[in-house]
Design a protein around this motif. Structure first.
Motif, PDB file in Angstrom:
ATOM      1  N   PRO A  50       0.933  -1.052   0.032  1.00  0.00           N
ATOM      2  CA  PRO A  50       0.070  -0.120   0.126  1.00  0.00           C
ATOM      3  C   PRO A  50       0.772   1.285   0.103  1.00  0.00           C
ATOM      4  O   PRO A  50       0.466   2.182  -0.559  1.00  0.00           O
ATOM      5  CB  PRO A  50      -0.904  -0.108   1.156  1.00  0.00           C
ATOM      6  N   HIS A  53       2.261   1.690  -3.585  1.00  0.00           N
ATOM      7  CA  HIS A  53       1.198   2.360  -4.302  1.00  0.00           C
ATOM      8  C   HIS A  53       0.917   3.961  -4.112  1.00  0.00           C
ATOM      9  O   HIS A  53       0.794   4.582  -5.033  1.00  0.00           O
ATOM     10  CB  HIS A  53      -0.248   1.556  -3.818  1.00  0.00           C
ATOM     11  N   ARG A  54       0.756   4.147  -2.888  1.00  0.00           N
ATOM     12  CA  ARG A  54       0.479   5.548  -2.539  1.00  0.00           C
ATOM     13  C   ARG A  54       1.900   6.317  -3.077  1.00  0.00           C
ATOM     14  O   ARG A  54       1.626   7.453  -3.744  1.00  0.00           O
ATOM     15  CB  ARG A  54       0.589   5.811  -1.012  1.00  0.00           C
TER      16      ARG A  54
END
Length: 108
Positions: A50, A53-54
């Protein structure tokens, strides 16, 4: 520390890792952080991907598919110019946080 501070710390570790290595896949990032920290820091997949991805959405890292050293297809990440700028900002913020913690520890 607030959740955003901890999230920012993981991003700092990832950015620094990618600044020291031209391109790594997710597991390579995890191994680097663990090795360099003397096994004190462990990054779980549920936090790593995550964060990556950010960071990709923020254009701090870019990714491309390639083969690993064991001939497996993996997504490799590298630092962008915006990522280098963010790393400098994050390092300054981290230094301030460390100074604040040291001040509290010395006061006691």
């Amino acid at each position: 520390m607030a959740k955003n501070d901890l999230q920012g710390t993981l991003e700092l570790l990832i950015l620094k890792t990618l600044a020291q290595n031209s391109s790594l896949h997710g597991y390579g990032i995890v191994l680097h952080i663990e090795r360099v920290s003397g096994e004190l820091l462990r990054v779980e997949e549920g936090s790593l991907y995550p964060a990556l991805h950010r960071m990709e959405q923020n254009q701090w890292v870019r990714s491309s598919w390639a083969l690993t050293e064991t001939n497996r297809r993996a997504k490799f990440y590298s630092l962008t110019a915006a990522g280098r700028k963010q790393l400098a900002i994050a390092e300054k913020s981290w230094e301030k946080t460390v100074k604040g913690i040291q001040a509290v520890m010395q006061f006691a």
